[in-house]
Design a protein around this motif. Structure first.
Motif, mmCIF file in Angstrom:
data_model
loop_
_atom_site.group_PDB
_atom_site.id
_atom_site.type_symbol
_atom_site.label_atom_id
_atom_site.label_comp_id
_atom_site.label_asym_id
_atom_site.label_seq_id
_atom_site.Cartn_x
_atom_site.Cartn_y
_atom_site.Cartn_z
ATOM 1 N N ARG A 89 13.175 11.990 -2.431
ATOM 2 C CA ARG A 89 13.296 13.363 -1.918
ATOM 3 C C ARG A 89 14.475 13.487 -0.964
ATOM 4 N NH1 ARG A 89 7.615 12.932 -1.468
ATOM 5 N NH2 ARG A 89 7.840 12.534 0.776
ATOM 6 N N ARG A 90 14.670 12.476 -0.145
ATOM 7 C CA ARG A 90 15.775 12.495 0.809
ATOM 8 C C ARG A 90 17.114 12.544 0.087
ATOM 9 N NH1 ARG A 90 17.454 14.102 5.718
ATOM 10 N NH2 ARG A 90 19.088 12.736 6.515
ATOM 11 N N ARG A 91 17.241 11.768 -0.969
ATOM 12 C CA ARG A 91 18.480 11.763 -1.737
ATOM 13 C C ARG A 91 18.730 13.130 -2.374
ATOM 14 N NH1 ARG A 91 17.772 6.100 -5.072
ATOM 15 N NH2 ARG A 91 18.278 4.667 -3.379
ATOM 16 N N GLU A 92 17.657 13.741 -2.907
ATOM 17 C CA GLU A 92 17.808 15.046 -3.555
ATOM 18 C C GLU A 92 18.194 16.121 -2.548
ATOM 19 O OE1 GLU A 92 14.036 15.536 -5.394
ATOM 20 O OE2 GLU A 92 14.542 14.334 -7.166
ATOM 21 N N GLN A 93 17.646 16.043 -1.345
ATOM 22 C CA GLN A 93 17.925 17.041 -0.320
ATOM 23 C C GLN A 93 19.355 16.924 0.209
ATOM 24 O OE1 GLN A 93 14.874 16.365 2.583
ATOM 25 N NE2 GLN A 93 13.249 17.298 1.355
ATOM 26 N N THR A 94 19.827 15.679 0.347
ATOM 27 C CA THR A 94 21.159 15.474 0.912
ATOM 28 C C THR A 94 22.238 15.411 -0.151
ATOM 29 O OG1 THR A 94 20.855 13.063 0.871
ATOM 30 C CG2 THR A 94 20.216 14.242 2.881
ATOM 31 N N GLY A 95 21.827 15.265 -1.421
ATOM 32 C CA GLY A 95 22.805 15.164 -2.500
ATOM 33 C C GLY A 95 23.545 13.852 -2.526
ATOM 34 N N THR A 96 22.959 12.811 -1.908
ATOM 35 C CA THR A 96 23.600 11.498 -1.871
ATOM 36 C C THR A 96 23.001 10.592 -2.936
ATOM 37 O OG1 THR A 96 22.001 10.713 -0.221
ATOM 38 C CG2 THR A 96 24.059 11.659 0.589
ATOM 39 N N GLU A 97 23.760 9.562 -3.280
ATOM 40 C CA GLU A 97 23.307 8.579 -4.255
ATOM 41 C C GLU A 97 23.393 7.191 -3.647
ATOM 42 O OE1 GLU A 97 25.482 8.874 -7.847
ATOM 43 O OE2 GLU A 97 24.663 10.826 -8.412
ATOM 44 N N LEU A 148 0.822 -1.206 0.000
ATOM 45 C CA LEU A 148 0.000 0.000 0.000
ATOM 46 C C LEU A 148 0.857 1.257 0.000
ATOM 47 C CD1 LEU A 148 -2.850 1.223 0.203
ATOM 48 C CD2 LEU A 148 -2.643 1.060 2.687
ATOM 49 N N PHE A 149 1.921 1.262 0.796
ATOM 50 C CA PHE A 149 2.712 2.484 0.977
ATOM 51 C C PHE A 149 3.996 2.513 0.157
ATOM 52 C CE2 PHE A 149 0.143 2.336 4.871
ATOM 53 C CZ PHE A 149 -0.407 3.621 4.833
ATOM 54 N N GLN A 150 4.213 1.509 -0.691
ATOM 55 C CA GLN A 150 5.440 1.474 -1.476
ATOM 56 C C GLN A 150 5.674 2.755 -2.291
ATOM 57 O OE1 GLN A 150 5.589 -1.373 -4.616
ATOM 58 N NE2 GLN A 150 7.822 -1.370 -4.752
ATOM 59 N N PRO A 151 4.660 3.303 -2.997
ATOM 60 C CA PRO A 151 4.904 4.535 -3.764
ATOM 61 C C PRO A 151 5.339 5.700 -2.880
ATOM 62 C CG PRO A 151 2.868 3.490 -4.471
ATOM 63 C CD PRO A 151 3.294 2.796 -3.214
ATOM 64 N N ARG A 152 4.739 5.820 -1.697
ATOM 65 C CA ARG A 152 5.100 6.910 -0.797
ATOM 66 C C ARG A 152 6.516 6.732 -0.257
ATOM 67 N NH1 ARG A 152 -0.340 8.025 2.890
ATOM 68 N NH2 ARG A 152 -1.798 8.293 1.140
ATOM 69 N N ILE A 153 6.872 5.481 0.061
ATOM 70 C CA ILE A 153 8.219 5.212 0.562
ATOM 71 C C ILE A 153 9.257 5.550 -0.509
ATOM 72 C CG2 ILE A 153 9.808 3.404 1.331
ATOM 73 C CD1 ILE A 153 7.380 1.996 2.571
ATOM 74 N N ALA A 154 8.992 5.123 -1.750
ATOM 75 C CA ALA A 154 9.917 5.399 -2.844
ATOM 76 C C ALA A 154 10.071 6.900 -3.066
ATOM 77 C CB ALA A 154 9.434 4.718 -4.120
ATOM 78 N N LEU A 177 16.383 1.152 -3.102
ATOM 79 C CA LEU A 177 16.933 2.080 -2.125
ATOM 80 C C LEU A 177 18.459 2.105 -2.145
ATOM 81 C CD1 LEU A 177 16.525 3.954 0.379
ATOM 82 C CD2 LEU A 177 16.550 1.871 1.767
ATOM 83 N N LEU A 178 19.080 0.927 -2.351
ATOM 84 C CA LEU A 178 20.520 0.799 -2.148
ATOM 85 C C LEU A 178 21.341 0.631 -3.425
ATOM 86 C CD1 LEU A 178 20.325 -1.553 0.965
ATOM 87 C CD2 LEU A 178 20.833 0.889 0.948
ATOM 88 N N LEU A 179 20.679 0.459 -4.567
ATOM 89 C CA LEU A 179 21.396 0.338 -5.831
ATOM 90 C C LEU A 179 21.099 1.539 -6.716
ATOM 91 C CD1 LEU A 179 20.882 -3.430 -6.796
ATOM 92 C CD2 LEU A 179 22.967 -2.375 -5.896
ATOM 93 N N ALA A 191 9.569 9.275 -0.849
ATOM 94 C CA ALA A 191 10.271 9.863 0.295
ATOM 95 C C ALA A 191 11.773 9.629 0.189
ATOM 96 C CB ALA A 191 9.737 9.267 1.595
ATOM 97 N N VAL A 192 12.162 8.425 -0.235
ATOM 98 C CA VAL A 192 13.583 8.122 -0.403
ATOM 99 C C VAL A 192 14.194 9.014 -1.477
ATOM 100 C CG1 VAL A 192 15.216 6.361 -1.181
ATOM 101 C CG2 VAL A 192 13.407 5.750 0.430
#
Length: 255
Positions: free
Chosen positions: A127-135, A116-122, A172-174, A124-125
């Protein structure tokens, strides 16, 4: 098993093979149908695991173009998946059947929450990457191996939403295209179902009619999922999975 029950199991196999190839969670279709035919939960689970092996292989073949250049990744992650799947299969038979009856509704419920929440989790992840500049780590690192080991243990034990767990972890990790990740997910699912099924062959009781019907149906579904899965609205698939999962929970808790 009556002719109508057999047709229902065969249709569930097609649906499971299709959905497993696209995203995972096909067990949420076949498992409640097997329960409805009167099979005990553990017999239904091991028969389902063996029956879905050809469907997983079919889906992996359908995604063979996306597997090009991923041999090293598949070998590394596949070894972890085999170990986890075997551990999960051993736990299924080592724990008392009452534990399975109590745990599976919880597992299905957790799986439905993930679906149910997979799209929201993806989102959020991302957005987090864009905010922190991490890959994402190019190889996933130890975190991916540990996560896949636990997900594969779960897959060997039951398997509902196993594909969703794989996609979430690798997404998330690849740092790779989702379709290429999905192709790897199909290989991992085939390995986990395969090693669990081989183990069950020596120590568990199967309903071979159910195994055959699901095997044929899931093989057809695997090809169908590879060909048209990308065109199906994700919300429709998610709704079907959730509805069937709720039926499974009711069947286990009230049946």
């Amino acid at each position: 098993m009556s002719i109508w029950e057999a047709l229902a199991v065969f249709a569930a196999g097609i649906g499971a093979g299709t959905i497993n190839t696209i995203v995972g969670s096909g067990t949420l279709i076949t498992f409640p149908v097997l329960l409805a035919t009167g099979l005990p939960p553990i017999t239904a689970n091991v028969s389902n695991a063996l029956g879905l092996v050809p469907g997983s292989i079919s889906g992996a073949i359908g995604y063979r173009r996306e597997l090009k250049g991923q041999k090293a990744r598949v070998l590394r992650l596949g070894a972890v998946a085999l170990v986890g799947g075997l551990i999960g299969a051993i736990l299924l038979l080592a724990l008392p059947s009452s534990a399975f009856d109590a745990i599976v509704p919880v597992l299905i419920g957790l799986a439905l929450v993930l679906v149910l929440f997979q799209p929201r989790i993806a989102a959020a992840v991302k957005r987090r990457r864009e905010q922190t500049g991490t890959e994402a780590h190019p190889d996933g690192g130890p975190a991916l191996l540990v996560g896949l080991l636990l997900a594969s243990m779960y897959g060997g034990y039951f398997g509902a939403a196993q594909g969703v767990l794989y996609l979430s972890l690798m997404g998330l990790l690849l740092h790779d295209d989702l379709q290429r990740i999905n192709a790897v997910k199909n290989i991992l699912g085939a390995l986990v179902n395969g090693v669990a099924a081989v183990f069950f062959l020596f120590v568990a009781d199967f309903d071979w009619t159910a195994v055959l019907l699901i095997a044929v149906g899931s093989t057809l579904g695997g090809q169908l999922g590879a060909k048209v899965g990308r065109k199906l609205p994700p919300t429709v698939l998610r709704g079907v999975i959730i509805a069937v999962g709720i039926v499974a929970i009711l069947q286990l808790t009230l049946g």
